[in-house]
Design a protein around this motif. Sequence first.
Motif, PDB file in Angstrom:
ATOM      1  N   ILE A  60      10.930   2.658  -0.933  1.00 43.77           N
ATOM      2  CA  ILE A  60      11.932   2.160  -0.608  1.00 43.77           C
ATOM      3  C   ILE A  60      11.742   1.898   1.140  1.00 43.77           C
ATOM      4  O   ILE A  60      11.552   0.565   1.389  1.00 43.77           O
ATOM      5  N   PHE A  61      11.045   2.498   1.737  1.00 47.33           N
ATOM      6  CA  PHE A  61      10.329   2.691   2.788  1.00 47.33           C
ATOM      7  C   PHE A  61       9.185   1.230   3.159  1.00 47.33           C
ATOM      8  O   PHE A  61       9.088   0.533   3.569  1.00 47.33           O
ATOM      9  N   GLY A  62       8.514   1.794   2.247  1.00 45.65           N
ATOM     10  CA  GLY A  62       7.583   0.455   1.757  1.00 45.65           C
ATOM     11  C   GLY A  62       8.099  -0.651   1.686  1.00 45.65           C
ATOM     12  O   GLY A  62       7.569  -2.154   1.732  1.00 45.65           O
ATOM     13  N   ALA A  63       8.970  -1.187   0.676  1.00 46.11           N
ATOM     14  CA  ALA A  63       9.420  -2.218   0.263  1.00 46.11           C
ATOM     15  C   ALA A  63       9.949  -3.184   1.028  1.00 46.11           C
ATOM     16  O   ALA A  63      10.245  -4.241   1.832  1.00 46.11           O
ATOM     17  N   ALA A  64      10.452  -2.304   2.490  1.00 49.88           N
ATOM     18  CA  ALA A  64      11.068  -2.535   3.711  1.00 49.88           C
ATOM     19  C   ALA A  64      10.538  -3.346   5.047  1.00 49.88           C
ATOM     20  O   ALA A  64      10.656  -3.902   5.876  1.00 49.88           O
ATOM     21  N   VAL A  65       9.082  -2.810   4.587  1.00 47.41           N
ATOM     22  CA  VAL A  65       8.181  -2.849   5.813  1.00 47.41           C
ATOM     23  C   VAL A  65       7.645  -4.566   6.816  1.00 47.41           C
ATOM     24  O   VAL A  65       8.025  -4.710   7.358  1.00 47.41           O
ATOM     25  N   ALA A  77       1.027  -1.278   0.017  1.00 42.96           N
ATOM     26  CA  ALA A  77      -0.542   0.174  -0.222  1.00 42.96           C
ATOM     27  C   ALA A  77       0.418   1.547   0.223  1.00 42.96           C
ATOM     28  O   ALA A  77       0.906   2.371  -0.981  1.00 42.96           O
ATOM     29  N   VAL A  78       2.176   1.515   0.735  1.00 42.99           N
ATOM     30  CA  VAL A  78       2.596   2.560   0.221  1.00 42.99           C
ATOM     31  C   VAL A  78       2.942   2.482  -0.507  1.00 42.99           C
ATOM     32  O   VAL A  78       3.795   3.535  -1.116  1.00 42.99           O
ATOM     33  N   VAL A  79       4.431   1.319  -1.582  1.00 49.82           N
ATOM     34  CA  VAL A  79       4.387   1.454  -2.471  1.00 49.82           C
ATOM     35  C   VAL A  79       3.142   2.112  -3.205  1.00 49.82           C
ATOM     36  O   VAL A  79       3.949   2.925  -3.981  1.00 49.82           O
ATOM     37  N   PRO A 110      25.351  12.060  -3.487  1.00 52.08           N
ATOM     38  CA  PRO A 110      25.285  13.075  -4.021  1.00 52.08           C
ATOM     39  C   PRO A 110      23.824  13.474  -4.889  1.00 52.08           C
ATOM     40  O   PRO A 110      22.956  13.360  -5.668  1.00 52.08           O
ATOM     41  N   VAL A 111      22.518  12.223  -2.962  1.00 49.62           N
ATOM     42  CA  VAL A 111      21.243  12.061  -3.346  1.00 49.62           C
ATOM     43  C   VAL A 111      20.301  12.860  -2.535  1.00 49.62           C
ATOM     44  O   VAL A 111      21.385  13.514  -1.560  1.00 49.62           O
ATOM     45  N   SER A 112      19.178  12.750  -2.253  1.00 51.89           N
ATOM     46  CA  SER A 112      17.860  13.489  -1.189  1.00 51.89           C
ATOM     47  C   SER A 112      18.605  13.186  -0.465  1.00 51.89           C
ATOM     48  O   SER A 112      19.109  11.183  -0.351  1.00 51.89           O
ATOM     49  N   PRO A 113      18.874  13.892   0.861  1.00 54.63           N
ATOM     50  CA  PRO A 113      18.280  13.099   1.940  1.00 54.63           C
ATOM     51  C   PRO A 113      17.832  11.833   2.757  1.00 54.63           C
ATOM     52  O   PRO A 113      18.042  10.908   3.882  1.00 54.63           O
ATOM     53  N   ALA A 114      16.403  12.025   2.563  1.00 54.38           N
ATOM     54  CA  ALA A 114      15.386  11.828   2.796  1.00 54.38           C
ATOM     55  C   ALA A 114      15.487  10.546   2.097  1.00 54.38           C
ATOM     56  O   ALA A 114      14.684   9.527   3.160  1.00 54.38           O
ATOM     57  N   ILE A 115      15.955  10.164   1.051  1.00 56.39           N
ATOM     58  CA  ILE A 115      16.039   8.887  -0.030  1.00 56.39           C
ATOM     59  C   ILE A 115      17.197   7.860   0.789  1.00 56.39           C
ATOM     60  O   ILE A 115      16.933   7.104   1.111  1.00 56.39           O
ATOM     61  N   ILE A 116      18.449   8.598   1.811  1.00 56.39           N
ATOM     62  CA  ILE A 116      19.462   7.895   2.215  1.00 56.39           C
ATOM     63  C   ILE A 116      18.741   7.611   3.044  1.00 56.39           C
ATOM     64  O   ILE A 116      19.124   6.688   3.607  1.00 56.39           O
ATOM     65  N   VAL A 117      18.211   8.241   4.076  1.00 59.01           N
ATOM     66  CA  VAL A 117      17.470   7.619   5.843  1.00 59.01           C
ATOM     67  C   VAL A 117      16.513   6.708   5.048  1.00 59.01           C
ATOM     68  O   VAL A 117      15.984   5.826   5.342  1.00 59.01           O
ATOM     69  N   SER A 118      15.465   6.842   4.194  1.00 56.06           N
ATOM     70  CA  SER A 118      14.961   5.736   3.977  1.00 56.06           C
ATOM     71  C   SER A 118      15.597   4.198   3.490  1.00 56.06           C
ATOM     72  O   SER A 118      15.206   3.365   4.038  1.00 56.06           O
ATOM     73  N   ILE A 119      17.004   4.790   2.959  1.00 52.49           N
ATOM     74  CA  ILE A 119      18.290   3.089   2.748  1.00 52.49           C
ATOM     75  C   ILE A 119      18.110   2.585   3.807  1.00 52.49           C
ATOM     76  O   ILE A 119      18.016   1.836   4.243  1.00 52.49           O
ATOM     77  N   ALA A 120      18.907   3.923   4.932  1.00 52.22           N
ATOM     78  CA  ALA A 120      18.514   3.021   6.276  1.00 52.22           C
ATOM     79  C   ALA A 120      18.292   2.272   6.942  1.00 52.22           C
ATOM     80  O   ALA A 120      18.804   1.287   7.216  1.00 52.22           O
ATOM     81  N   ILE A 121      17.071   2.971   7.374  1.00 49.60           N
ATOM     82  CA  ILE A 121      15.843   2.370   7.809  1.00 49.60           C
ATOM     83  C   ILE A 121      16.016   1.087   6.866  1.00 49.60           C
ATOM     84  O   ILE A 121      15.760  -0.435   8.161  1.00 49.60           O
ATOM     85  N   GLY A 122      16.019   0.597   5.685  1.00 42.46           N
ATOM     86  CA  GLY A 122      15.483  -0.456   5.730  1.00 42.46           C
ATOM     87  C   GLY A 122      16.508  -1.422   5.979  1.00 42.46           C
ATOM     88  O   GLY A 122      16.147  -3.167   6.069  1.00 42.46           O
ATOM     89  N   VAL A 123      17.747  -0.567   5.346  1.00 42.56           N
ATOM     90  CA  VAL A 123      19.279  -1.881   5.868  1.00 42.56           C
ATOM     91  C   VAL A 123      19.041  -2.219   7.504  1.00 42.56           C
ATOM     92  O   VAL A 123      19.210  -2.893   8.067  1.00 42.56           O
ATOM     93  N   SER A 124      18.956  -1.230   8.594  1.00 40.60           N
ATOM     94  CA  SER A 124      18.785  -1.491   9.521  1.00 40.60           C
ATOM     95  C   SER A 124      18.238  -2.064  10.120  1.00 40.60           C
ATOM     96  O   SER A 124      17.873  -3.183  11.079  1.00 40.60           O
ATOM     97  N   PHE A 125      16.713  -2.611   9.469  1.00 35.72           N
ATOM     98  CA  PHE A 125      15.434  -3.740   9.322  1.00 35.72           C
ATOM     99  C   PHE A 125      15.919  -5.451   9.573  1.00 35.72           C
ATOM    100  O   PHE A 125      15.554  -6.147   9.918  1.00 35.72           O
TER     101      PHE A 125
END
Length: 426
Positions: A124-129, A102-104, A174-189
């Motif tokens: 990215i966030f939805g894929a990691a949920v 649903a998020v994706v 050199p990408v959007s900070p929000a995208i980096i945060v979403s990647i880091a959240i997914g990896v942390s899962f």
Amino acid sequence: MTAIILKLKRTLTPQQIFMASAFVVNVGNYAYNLLLGRFLGPRAFADAVILITLLLVLSFVAMTFQLTVAKYMVELHSRNQNSFIQQAYKYALMFGLVLGAAVVIFAPELQSLFQTESSLMFTIFGAAVPLYFIMSVNRGKLQGDQSFVELSITYQFEMFWRLGLTFILLSILPVSPAIIVSIAIGVSFIAGLFPFKKVRRASFLKVDLSAAEKKSILRFFLLTAFYELTQIVCNNSDILMVKHYFDSYDAGLYSSLALIGRVVYFVTWMFVMLLLPAVIDLRKRGEDPIPVLKKYVGYITALSAMIVSFTFIVPEFAVTLLFGEQYLSIAPLLGWYALATSFFAISNIFAYYFLSLDKYKPVIIAGIFGLVQVYAISLFHDSLFQVTIAQVLVMSGLLVIQLGYFMMHQKYAKSANRLESTIRLH
């Protein structure tokens, strides 16, 4: 950190290690938000905070699975535990896949709703949920088995991987900070899945539970889900609504305000955690838990008063110390926001107290006032000051009602005790 935990295992009890670990994780998560705010600035921080807020919402939802698994790992007979866990993984994964999908799917709509720079952050966030729900069932099993050292490690892994990876990627990509945060959240899962408690494959797929056990599990799951929903609304709705109604710069300022003001809630949370087992233990022994409740209400009220006083007296110093001068414009609101959070923290302890006594009306009351808060902000959002004062009024009302319910409950209990004494005398 893992080596330190394992070393402490020789000198501390598992429960003490978990409490210490929980403190470290909370400090780490708080530092993560502060560092992001300083590193990104108000505008970019506003987008990152949306992801952090969604992560908090996700954690409340997934906690329903974790608490249910932990409870029934203890209560079910060993013959049913493996089958129950397999079913828990199945339903958690299904729920995670539906929610993540649903998020994706609605990522573009979420971008429009919260006025973010990109929709990819939501994709990215939805894929990691789904990973988060698997992680929560694993944690529930560890908690139910009282494997507190391993449970501590899963939280440490999740927090440190998110913290470290975010700032490493921010420094090199050199990408959007929000995208980096979403990647880091997914990896942390993924990191939070370890150590993974394997489940022996059951000899049958169907859980051999009685009708009473199934009813008990469903009732507990639904009540826990409602309670967690209440926490989501009261704790996070204001940030999401501000992001919708205001531009990114003002939303970033408000996010820093909320983070500082919620120090009250996080500081007092430890007392809530200590209250619950104490009340349950006294109840089992037939003793009066009211003195313990009053003691912890006193502690929380005193701490809240100190923090609120500090934020009213030196708001500029607090904002500059934690976030920097670029956030100074929200200093006049800091004391008011801390006051609203204090009202919620004090009223929350009454809700937890009655939950420990299997009474759920205060949770319903909190849920109603959470909806009232949403409605109030939807009406009064011409300025951040209006949003903040609306919450002060709503949370003060919640505290008054919770206190009123407590007093009525005490009056009823005293009347019942007098009636019982009279019957015994006759």
